[in-house]
Design a protein around this motif. Structure first.
Motif, PDB file in Angstrom:
ATOM      1  N   LEU A  72      21.052  51.975  37.534  1.00  0.00           N
ATOM      2  CA  LEU A  72      20.075  52.937  37.043  1.00  0.00           C
ATOM      3  C   LEU A  72      20.673  53.826  35.960  1.00  0.00           C
ATOM      4  O   LEU A  72      21.872  54.092  35.944  1.00  0.00           O
ATOM      5  N   ALA A  73      19.804  54.309  35.068  1.00  0.00           N
ATOM      6  CA  ALA A  73      20.206  55.283  34.051  1.00  0.00           C
ATOM      7  C   ALA A  73      18.975  56.059  33.635  1.00  0.00           C
ATOM      8  O   ALA A  73      17.887  55.478  33.518  1.00  0.00           O
ATOM      9  N   PRO A  74      19.098  57.371  33.431  1.00  0.00           N
ATOM     10  CA  PRO A  74      17.941  58.160  32.999  1.00  0.00           C
ATOM     11  C   PRO A  74      17.459  57.699  31.637  1.00  0.00           C
ATOM     12  O   PRO A  74      18.256  57.301  30.776  1.00  0.00           O
ATOM     13  N   GLY A  75      16.172  57.752  31.428  1.00  0.00           N
ATOM     14  CA  GLY A  75      15.609  57.427  30.130  1.00  0.00           C
ATOM     15  C   GLY A  75      15.734  58.595  29.171  1.00  0.00           C
ATOM     16  O   GLY A  75      16.043  59.718  29.557  1.00  0.00           O
ATOM     17  N   GLY A  76      15.507  58.325  27.889  1.00  0.00           N
ATOM     18  CA  GLY A  76      15.550  59.391  26.894  1.00  0.00           C
ATOM     19  C   GLY A  76      16.973  59.776  26.533  1.00  0.00           C
ATOM     20  O   GLY A  76      17.942  59.117  26.885  1.00  0.00           O
ATOM     21  N   VAL A  80      22.281  64.166  30.933  1.00  0.00           N
ATOM     22  CA  VAL A  80      22.741  64.945  32.083  1.00  0.00           C
ATOM     23  C   VAL A  80      21.699  65.980  32.484  1.00  0.00           C
ATOM     24  O   VAL A  80      22.022  67.025  33.018  1.00  0.00           O
ATOM     25  N   ASP A  81      20.443  65.681  32.234  1.00  0.00           N
ATOM     26  CA  ASP A  81      19.351  66.563  32.639  1.00  0.00           C
ATOM     27  C   ASP A  81      19.064  66.351  34.122  1.00  0.00           C
ATOM     28  O   ASP A  81      18.804  65.229  34.563  1.00  0.00           O
ATOM     29  N   ALA A  82      19.123  67.447  34.922  1.00  0.00           N
ATOM     30  CA  ALA A  82      18.975  67.322  36.372  1.00  0.00           C
ATOM     31  C   ALA A  82      17.621  66.745  36.758  1.00  0.00           C
ATOM     32  O   ALA A  82      17.520  65.931  37.680  1.00  0.00           O
ATOM     33  N   ASP A  83      16.565  67.132  36.065  1.00  0.00           N
ATOM     34  CA  ASP A  83      15.234  66.604  36.388  1.00  0.00           C
ATOM     35  C   ASP A  83      15.172  65.099  36.149  1.00  0.00           C
ATOM     36  O   ASP A  83      14.592  64.355  36.944  1.00  0.00           O
ATOM     37  N   TYR A  89      17.370  58.688  40.013  1.00  0.00           N
ATOM     38  CA  TYR A  89      18.252  58.294  41.118  1.00  0.00           C
ATOM     39  C   TYR A  89      17.686  58.661  42.485  1.00  0.00           C
ATOM     40  O   TYR A  89      17.574  57.810  43.370  1.00  0.00           O
ATOM     41  N   LEU A  90      17.331  59.924  42.664  1.00  0.00           N
ATOM     42  CA  LEU A  90      16.915  60.368  43.990  1.00  0.00           C
ATOM     43  C   LEU A  90      15.601  59.730  44.412  1.00  0.00           C
ATOM     44  O   LEU A  90      15.469  59.229  45.539  1.00  0.00           O
ATOM     45  N   ARG A  91      14.624  59.740  43.503  1.00  0.00           N
ATOM     46  CA  ARG A  91      13.329  59.158  43.861  1.00  0.00           C
ATOM     47  C   ARG A  91      13.456  57.653  44.120  1.00  0.00           C
ATOM     48  O   ARG A  91      12.789  57.109  45.008  1.00  0.00           O
ATOM     49  N   THR A  92      14.310  56.967  43.365  1.00  0.00           N
ATOM     50  CA  THR A  92      14.492  55.529  43.592  1.00  0.00           C
ATOM     51  C   THR A  92      15.119  55.270  44.951  1.00  0.00           C
ATOM     52  O   THR A  92      14.681  54.389  45.703  1.00  0.00           O
ATOM     53  N   ARG A 134      29.991  69.504  41.165  1.00  0.00           N
ATOM     54  CA  ARG A 134      30.047  70.773  40.455  1.00  0.00           C
ATOM     55  C   ARG A 134      28.746  71.088  39.746  1.00  0.00           C
ATOM     56  O   ARG A 134      28.339  72.240  39.663  1.00  0.00           O
ATOM     57  N   GLU A 135      28.110  70.067  39.216  1.00  0.00           N
ATOM     58  CA  GLU A 135      26.886  70.230  38.435  1.00  0.00           C
ATOM     59  C   GLU A 135      25.684  69.712  39.226  1.00  0.00           C
ATOM     60  O   GLU A 135      25.824  68.842  40.083  1.00  0.00           O
ATOM     61  N   PRO A 136      24.478  70.242  38.934  1.00  0.00           N
ATOM     62  CA  PRO A 136      23.275  69.787  39.659  1.00  0.00           C
ATOM     63  C   PRO A 136      23.066  68.281  39.591  1.00  0.00           C
ATOM     64  O   PRO A 136      22.687  67.659  40.583  1.00  0.00           O
ATOM     65  N   HIS A 137      23.314  67.676  38.433  1.00  0.00           N
ATOM     66  CA  HIS A 137      23.087  66.226  38.334  1.00  0.00           C
ATOM     67  C   HIS A 137      24.067  65.452  39.214  1.00  0.00           C
ATOM     68  O   HIS A 137      23.724  64.409  39.757  1.00  0.00           O
ATOM     69  N   ALA A 138      25.283  65.977  39.375  1.00  0.00           N
ATOM     70  CA  ALA A 138      26.261  65.302  40.235  1.00  0.00           C
ATOM     71  C   ALA A 138      25.866  65.413  41.701  1.00  0.00           C
ATOM     72  O   ALA A 138      26.075  64.477  42.484  1.00  0.00           O
ATOM     73  N   GLN A 139      25.292  66.534  42.092  1.00  0.00           N
ATOM     74  CA  GLN A 139      24.813  66.678  43.462  1.00  0.00           C
ATOM     75  C   GLN A 139      23.678  65.703  43.738  1.00  0.00           C
ATOM     76  O   GLN A 139      23.582  65.130  44.838  1.00  0.00           O
ATOM     77  N   ILE A 140      22.836  65.484  42.744  1.00  0.00           N
ATOM     78  CA  ILE A 140      21.742  64.513  42.895  1.00  0.00           C
ATOM     79  C   ILE A 140      22.310  63.111  43.109  1.00  0.00           C
ATOM     80  O   ILE A 140      21.839  62.352  43.971  1.00  0.00           O
ATOM     81  N   LEU A 141      23.344  62.759  42.363  1.00  0.00           N
ATOM     82  CA  LEU A 141      23.976  61.452  42.546  1.00  0.00           C
ATOM     83  C   LEU A 141      24.564  61.323  43.950  1.00  0.00           C
ATOM     84  O   LEU A 141      24.480  60.263  44.567  1.00  0.00           O
TER      85      LEU A 141
END
Length: 283
Positions: A72-76, A80-83, A89-92, A134-141
């Motif tokens: 997986l990879a964010p589009g756009g 490193v945008d948390a949303d 990642y999380l929704r998948t 450390r960062e919100p996106h890393a917590q999501i991962l």
């Protein structure tokens, strides 16, 4: 084996090409973009546009699959945008957790995560090091990893590869860093980065599926390098002016400068890297 690659960006497409050349598996690949369907068609037996966060679509894509690989990879452009990370990642992984009980043929899940989940960890970092995002996106991962690990059962294996920063064909490092020549940068460039070549990611994912690997693995090369050293070497090799660092005399505590991510488990499992060090370091 019947395999589905969910997400055919930089890594997923290379993995699909690898398996297509082997001609040993029945392969389905998915993409979120309609315009990529024709491009991916030669690489697989089936190509599908898929919103992997939609449980119904995901269940249909995985219905006859024995192994699913999530690249997986964010589009756009907001990498490193948390949303964007949450949506990707999380929704998948929530959708995966919802549908796997309905997929008795699905024997293995393989997922490309990131070493960024280690965050504030310092010293030698191995797979049993407690992640400290450390960062919100890393917590999501990290949360996405937990959701996938909860899908493990006596009949279903879960493999998670925590990747370093990826480079390779089309993502060469030298042009990127040489463009900084002569510029002034904040800090002292002491943060260490662990890298991994795309071809080594493909080889490891192939191995994980073939061997039915279950567990975590750090997928990084043999030697992390500081941002400063990498930029300085890139500029020096090109005969360009060095970068000027503003923080040389006022170095602050930086966990990333003290963190060395280990690939020892990779070696213990018998895997060798095609690119054990950055090419620029071997010169």
């Amino acid at each position: 084996m019947r395999i589905t690659i969910v997400g055919c960006g930089y890594v997923g497409s290379a993995l699909a090409s690898h398996w297509h050349q082997q001609a040993r598996h029945w392969l389905r690949v998915t993409t979120t973009r309609e315009e990529r369907l024709r491009e991916l068609a030669p690489l697989a037996d089936a190509v599908q546009r898929l919103d992997a966060a939609d449980p119904d679509q995901l269940r249909q894509a995985l219905e006859t699959t024995e192994a699913a690989v999530f690249c997986l990879a964010p589009g756009g452009s907001r990498q490193v945008d948390a949303d964007g990370y949450e949506a990707t990642y999380l929704r998948t992984m929530e959708a995966v957790a919802a549908v796997v009980p309905q997929l008795p043929e699905l024997q293995q899940l393989v997922y490309t995560s990131s070493c960024s989940v280690y965050g504030e960890a310092t010293g030698l970092v191995e797979e049993d090091t407690h992640p400290k995002p450390r960062e919100p996106h890393a917590q999501i991962l990290r949360d996405a990893e937990d959701l996938l690990l909860a899908c493990r059962s006596p009949h279903r294996r879960v493999a998670i590869a925590r990747l370093g920063a990826i480079y390779g064909p089309g993502r060469e490092l030298e042009p990127r860093f040489r463009s900084l020549a002569g510029s002034r940068r904040k800090g002292d460039g002491s943060s260490l980065i662990s890298w991994i070549h795309r071809d080594d990611v493909v080889a490891t994912l192939d191995w994980a599926v073939e061997q039915g690997f279950d567990g975590l693995i750090n997928l990084v090369d043999d030697e992390p390098i500081s941002v400063r050293e990498l930029i300085d070497r890139s500029c020096h090799a090109a005969g360009l002016e060095p970068v000027i660092w503003d923080g040389d005399n006022e170095r602050v505590a930086n966990p990333a400068a003290e963190r060395r991510i280990s690939n020892r488990r990779l070696r213990e499992l018998g895997l060798s890297l095609q690119h054990p060090r950055l090419r620029i370091l071997a010169a």
